[in-house]
Design a protein around this motif. Structure first.
Motif, PDB file in Angstrom:
ATOM      1  N   HIS A   2       0.700  -1.159  -0.070  1.00  0.00           N
ATOM      2  CA  HIS A   2      -0.002  -0.129   0.087  1.00  0.00           C
ATOM      3  C   HIS A   2       0.730   1.341  -0.101  1.00  0.00           C
ATOM      4  CE1 HIS A   2      -3.734   2.389   0.540  1.00  0.00           C
ATOM      5  NE2 HIS A   2      -3.098   2.869   1.458  1.00  0.00           N
ATOM      6  N   ASP A   3       0.417   2.213  -0.795  1.00  0.00           N
ATOM      7  CA  ASP A   3       1.138   3.520  -0.830  1.00  0.00           C
ATOM      8  C   ASP A   3       0.207   4.468  -0.185  1.00  0.00           C
ATOM      9  OD1 ASP A   3       2.440   5.990  -1.389  1.00  0.00           O
ATOM     10  OD2 ASP A   3       2.099   5.662  -3.587  1.00  0.00           O
ATOM     11  N   PHE A   4       0.784   4.997   1.085  1.00  0.00           N
ATOM     12  CA  PHE A   4       0.150   5.628   1.963  1.00  0.00           C
ATOM     13  C   PHE A   4      -0.165   7.302   1.486  1.00  0.00           C
ATOM     14  CE2 PHE A   4       0.624   2.109   4.623  1.00  0.00           C
ATOM     15  CZ  PHE A   4      -0.709   1.961   5.481  1.00  0.00           C
ATOM     16  N   SER A   5       0.885   7.546   0.614  1.00  0.00           N
ATOM     17  CA  SER A   5       0.825   8.961   0.093  1.00  0.00           C
ATOM     18  C   SER A   5      -0.520   9.189  -0.820  1.00  0.00           C
ATOM     19  CB  SER A   5       2.113   9.246  -0.836  1.00  0.00           C
ATOM     20  OG  SER A   5       2.026   8.164  -1.972  1.00  0.00           O
ATOM     21  N   LYS A   6      -1.043   7.925  -1.001  1.00  0.00           N
ATOM     22  CA  LYS A   6      -2.253   8.305  -1.847  1.00  0.00           C
ATOM     23  C   LYS A   6      -3.533   7.973  -1.041  1.00  0.00           C
ATOM     24  CE  LYS A   6      -0.253   6.136  -6.011  1.00  0.00           C
ATOM     25  NZ  LYS A   6      -0.209   5.453  -7.285  1.00  0.00           N
ATOM     26  N   GLY A   7      -3.425   7.588   0.260  1.00  0.00           N
ATOM     27  CA  GLY A   7      -4.411   7.895   1.172  1.00  0.00           C
ATOM     28  C   GLY A   7      -4.535   6.339   2.102  1.00  0.00           C
ATOM     29  N   PRO A   8      -5.368   6.494   2.935  1.00  0.00           N
ATOM     30  CA  PRO A   8      -5.446   5.421   4.220  1.00  0.00           C
ATOM     31  C   PRO A   8      -5.866   4.010   3.594  1.00  0.00           C
ATOM     32  CG  PRO A   8      -7.367   6.781   4.215  1.00  0.00           C
ATOM     33  CD  PRO A   8      -6.665   7.274   3.202  1.00  0.00           C
ATOM     34  N   LEU A   9      -5.226   3.124   4.249  1.00  0.00           N
ATOM     35  CA  LEU A   9      -5.648   1.804   3.869  1.00  0.00           C
ATOM     36  C   LEU A   9      -6.908   1.314   4.670  1.00  0.00           C
ATOM     37  CD1 LEU A   9      -5.198  -1.150   2.753  1.00  0.00           C
ATOM     38  CD2 LEU A   9      -3.548  -1.542   4.652  1.00  0.00           C
ATOM     39  N   LYS A  10      -7.971   0.684   4.112  1.00  0.00           N
ATOM     40  CA  LYS A  10      -9.235   0.375   4.550  1.00  0.00           C
ATOM     41  C   LYS A  10      -9.637  -0.859   3.775  1.00  0.00           C
ATOM     42  CE  LYS A  10     -12.420   3.536   5.688  1.00  0.00           C
ATOM     43  NZ  LYS A  10     -13.292   4.605   5.053  1.00  0.00           N
ATOM     44  N   MET A  11      -9.751  -2.157   4.335  1.00  0.00           N
ATOM     45  CA  MET A  11      -9.695  -3.322   3.535  1.00  0.00           C
ATOM     46  C   MET A  11     -10.675  -4.350   4.573  1.00  0.00           C
ATOM     47  SD  MET A  11      -6.323  -5.514   3.740  1.00  0.00           S
ATOM     48  CE  MET A  11      -7.207  -6.887   4.268  1.00  0.00           C
ATOM     49  N   ILE A  12     -11.117  -5.379   3.830  1.00  0.00           N
ATOM     50  CA  ILE A  12     -11.654  -6.550   4.476  1.00  0.00           C
ATOM     51  C   ILE A  12     -11.222  -7.466   3.571  1.00  0.00           C
ATOM     52  CG2 ILE A  12     -13.682  -5.471   5.651  1.00  0.00           C
ATOM     53  CD1 ILE A  12     -15.520  -6.593   3.693  1.00  0.00           C
ATOM     54  N   SER A  13     -10.999  -8.705   4.342  1.00  0.00           N
ATOM     55  CA  SER A  13     -10.704  -9.803   3.388  1.00  0.00           C
ATOM     56  C   SER A  13     -11.578 -11.217   3.848  1.00  0.00           C
ATOM     57  CB  SER A  13      -9.065 -10.197   3.654  1.00  0.00           C
ATOM     58  OG  SER A  13      -8.936 -11.287   2.929  1.00  0.00           O
ATOM     59  N   PRO A  14     -12.501 -11.509   3.183  1.00  0.00           N
ATOM     60  CA  PRO A  14     -13.250 -12.560   3.475  1.00  0.00           C
ATOM     61  C   PRO A  14     -12.605 -13.882   2.674  1.00  0.00           C
ATOM     62  CG  PRO A  14     -14.146 -11.472   1.391  1.00  0.00           C
ATOM     63  CD  PRO A  14     -13.052 -10.702   1.912  1.00  0.00           C
ATOM     64  N   GLY A  15     -12.900 -15.013   3.414  1.00  0.00           N
ATOM     65  CA  GLY A  15     -12.394 -16.319   2.929  1.00  0.00           C
ATOM     66  C   GLY A  15     -12.566 -17.430   3.757  1.00  0.00           C
ATOM     67  N   VAL A  16     -12.086 -18.686   3.302  1.00  0.00           N
ATOM     68  CA  VAL A  16     -12.143 -19.941   4.101  1.00  0.00           C
ATOM     69  C   VAL A  16     -10.959 -20.166   4.898  1.00  0.00           C
ATOM     70  CG1 VAL A  16     -12.262 -22.296   4.206  1.00  0.00           C
ATOM     71  CG2 VAL A  16     -13.772 -21.090   2.548  1.00  0.00           C
ATOM     72  N   VAL A  17     -10.810 -20.606   6.152  1.00  0.00           N
ATOM     73  CA  VAL A  17      -9.722 -20.711   6.921  1.00  0.00           C
ATOM     74  C   VAL A  17      -9.639 -22.087   7.445  1.00  0.00           C
ATOM     75  CG1 VAL A  17      -9.422 -18.306   7.491  1.00  0.00           C
ATOM     76  CG2 VAL A  17     -10.606 -19.732   8.988  1.00  0.00           C
ATOM     77  N   TYR A  18      -8.585 -22.607   8.047  1.00  0.00           N
ATOM     78  CA  TYR A  18      -8.512 -24.042   8.589  1.00  0.00           C
ATOM     79  C   TYR A  18      -7.770 -24.005   9.694  1.00  0.00           C
ATOM     80  CZ  TYR A  18      -9.102 -24.468   3.407  1.00  0.00           C
ATOM     81  OH  TYR A  18      -9.886 -24.746   2.267  1.00  0.00           O
ATOM     82  N   ARG A  19      -8.219 -24.851  10.758  1.00  0.00           N
ATOM     83  CA  ARG A  19      -7.950 -25.211  12.105  1.00  0.00           C
ATOM     84  C   ARG A  19      -8.034 -26.843  12.311  1.00  0.00           C
ATOM     85  NH1 ARG A  19      -8.846 -20.344  15.325  1.00  0.00           N
ATOM     86  NH2 ARG A  19      -8.077 -18.583  13.796  1.00  0.00           N
ATOM     87  N   ARG A  20      -7.007 -26.970  13.088  1.00  0.00           N
ATOM     88  CA  ARG A  20      -6.783 -28.620  13.620  1.00  0.00           C
ATOM     89  C   ARG A  20      -7.817 -28.615  14.824  1.00  0.00           C
ATOM     90  NH1 ARG A  20      -4.179 -31.498  16.802  1.00  0.00           N
ATOM     91  NH2 ARG A  20      -2.854 -29.700  17.645  1.00  0.00           N
ATOM     92  N   ASP A  21      -9.283 -28.343  14.436  1.00  0.00           N
ATOM     93  CA  ASP A  21     -10.136 -28.549  15.494  1.00  0.00           C
ATOM     94  C   ASP A  21     -11.062 -30.053  15.325  1.00  0.00           C
ATOM     95  OD1 ASP A  21      -9.850 -26.529  16.996  1.00  0.00           O
ATOM     96  OD2 ASP A  21     -11.043 -24.980  15.702  1.00  0.00           O
ATOM     97  N   THR A  22     -11.563 -30.346  16.402  1.00  0.00           N
ATOM     98  CA  THR A  22     -12.520 -31.572  16.160  1.00  0.00           C
ATOM     99  C   THR A  22     -13.822 -30.945  16.194  1.00  0.00           C
ATOM    100  OG1 THR A  22     -11.117 -32.774  17.793  1.00  0.00           O
ATOM    101  CG2 THR A  22     -13.424 -33.519  17.326  1.00  0.00           C
ATOM    102  N   ASP A  23     -14.415 -31.297  14.937  1.00  0.00           N
ATOM    103  CA  ASP A  23     -15.706 -31.156  14.715  1.00  0.00           C
ATOM    104  C   ASP A  23     -16.719 -31.378  15.685  1.00  0.00           C
ATOM    105  OD1 ASP A  23     -14.554 -30.301  12.414  1.00  0.00           O
ATOM    106  OD2 ASP A  23     -15.820 -31.247  11.178  1.00  0.00           O
ATOM    107  N   ASP A  24     -17.628 -30.418  16.345  1.00  0.00           N
ATOM    108  CA  ASP A  24     -18.673 -30.536  17.045  1.00  0.00           C
ATOM    109  C   ASP A  24     -19.609 -29.289  16.846  1.00  0.00           C
ATOM    110  OD1 ASP A  24     -17.800 -28.087  18.370  1.00  0.00           O
ATOM    111  OD2 ASP A  24     -16.568 -29.053  19.661  1.00  0.00           O
TER     112      ASP A  24
END
Length: 348
Positions: A184-206
């Motif tokens: 990001h080039d902050f000379s052109k303005g602030p950074l405002k973002m969201i990032s949706p998606g799938v993630v993975y954890r070594r959890d036991t399904d319950d």
């Protein structure tokens, strides 16, 4: 009777048989009877050996003429019958195009996708970018640049599926913070973002955990960003998803990539804040983690923390969907039971 007379008689009888053929099978039988090797024309022509040498060519030419006449008549009759069969089939299969068609069931986005779309629409309206990143991520971005160096104890709760020592299935969408901050080039303005998606954890399904789930990471970096900006943003998000009657409170917590860190709660949707078994009589339900971006995260991405700062938050659309619709088992979202999924019709 001469051979020519016999051939003429065969032609007349053959043409009559062809005309009387009622289907393609009859036409084929007449063809075999008339023009086959054992047919009457062949039998008549065997008598040509008794003819004078001068007569044989004439009778032979006459026989060929008759054979051609019969072959043409057979082909014509076959074409007529084939056309009749086709017309009958078309008449039988005629479709009335003025009749209403068979209704087609209209699908809807999955309930979790509906939540993600709602979040995206909200933040796009607030001037945020919507960015997506790789699900197969580098340890560098997933952990190290999020202030989680190797052997950090906080890694244990996110221990996940490693492909190599340095490549893994991402445990959060936070890596997009580091990837975006680097560019990001902050000379052109602030950074405002969201990032949706799938993630993975070594959890036991319950009922409340899954080894694969969804996350929406949010990040704002600019000069003079405060905790008040974070709380105001989370209030807008809560009102968008749950309604104006819901309030937000922040509780101190710990995350390696934010300092200070908070857990965000919303007013219990079941009792309206009075206290019930759903909220364990607190009047509040925990919905997400957030905080002010840790200076180390900014430094590692090449951003001066003495000049810039901001906040980050992580939203779980799966949990939001469970809270919003009163679903008591996260696994229901992934079983593809149409009876369950069709309850969530997209609004608007």
């Amino acid at each position: 009777m001469s051979l020519k007379d016999k051939l003429s008689e065969l032609r007349q009888r053959g043409l009559a048989d062809i005309k009387e053929s009622s289907d393609l099978k009859d036409v084929n039988q007449v063809r075999v009877q008339l023009l086959g090797k054992k047919g009457p024309i062949t039998e008549v022509l065997r008598g040509m050996r008794d003819l004078d040498a001068e007569e044989r060519p004439k009778v032979g030419a006459f026989a060929n003429e008759i054979r051609d006449d019969l072959a043409n008549a057979l082909a014509k009759r076959k074409e007529e019958l084939e056309k009749a069969v086709l017309n009958a089939q078309l008449a039988k299969e005629t479709i009335d195009v003025t009749l209403p068609g068979t209704p087609v069931a209209k699908g809807e986005p999955h309930v979790i996708q509906q939540i993600v779309d709602q979040i995206e629409d909200l933040f796009l309206g607030m001037g945020y970018q919507v960015l997506s990143g790789p699900e197969v991520e580098e340890d560098k971005y997933n952990f190290e640049m999020m202030n989680l160096p190797k052997n950090h104890p906080a890694r244990d709760m996110q221990d996940t599926f490693y492909i190599t020592k340095e490549i893994l299935m991402r445990t959060q969408t936070s890596p997009m913070q580091a990837r975006t901050l680097e560019k990001h080039d902050f000379s052109k303005g602030p950074l405002k973002m969201i990032s949706p998606g799938v993630v993975y954890r070594r959890d036991t399904d319950d009922p409340t955990h899954s080894h694969q789930f969804h996350q929406v990471e949010g990040l704002v970096i600019d000069k003079h960003v405060t905790m008040a900006d974070l709380k105001g943003t989370l209030q807008v998000l809560a009102h968008e998803l749950f309604g104006d009657k819901f309030d937000v409170r922040l509780r101190p917590s710990y995350f390696p990539f934010t300092e200070p860190s908070v857990e965000a709660d919303i007013t219990c949707f079941n009792c309206g804040g009075k206290g019930c078994k759903v909220c364990k009589n607190t009047g509040w339900i925990e919905v997400l983690g957030a905080g002010m971006v840790h200076p180390n995260v900014l430094k590692m991405a090449g951003v001066d923390p003495d000049v810039y700062g901001g906040f980050a938050f992580g939203v779980g659309p799966d949990r939001f969907a469970m809270l919003k619709y009163g679903v008591d088992d996260i696994r229901n979202f992934y079983l593809n039971d149409v009876r369950f999924l069709t309850q969530f019709t997209k609004k608007g």
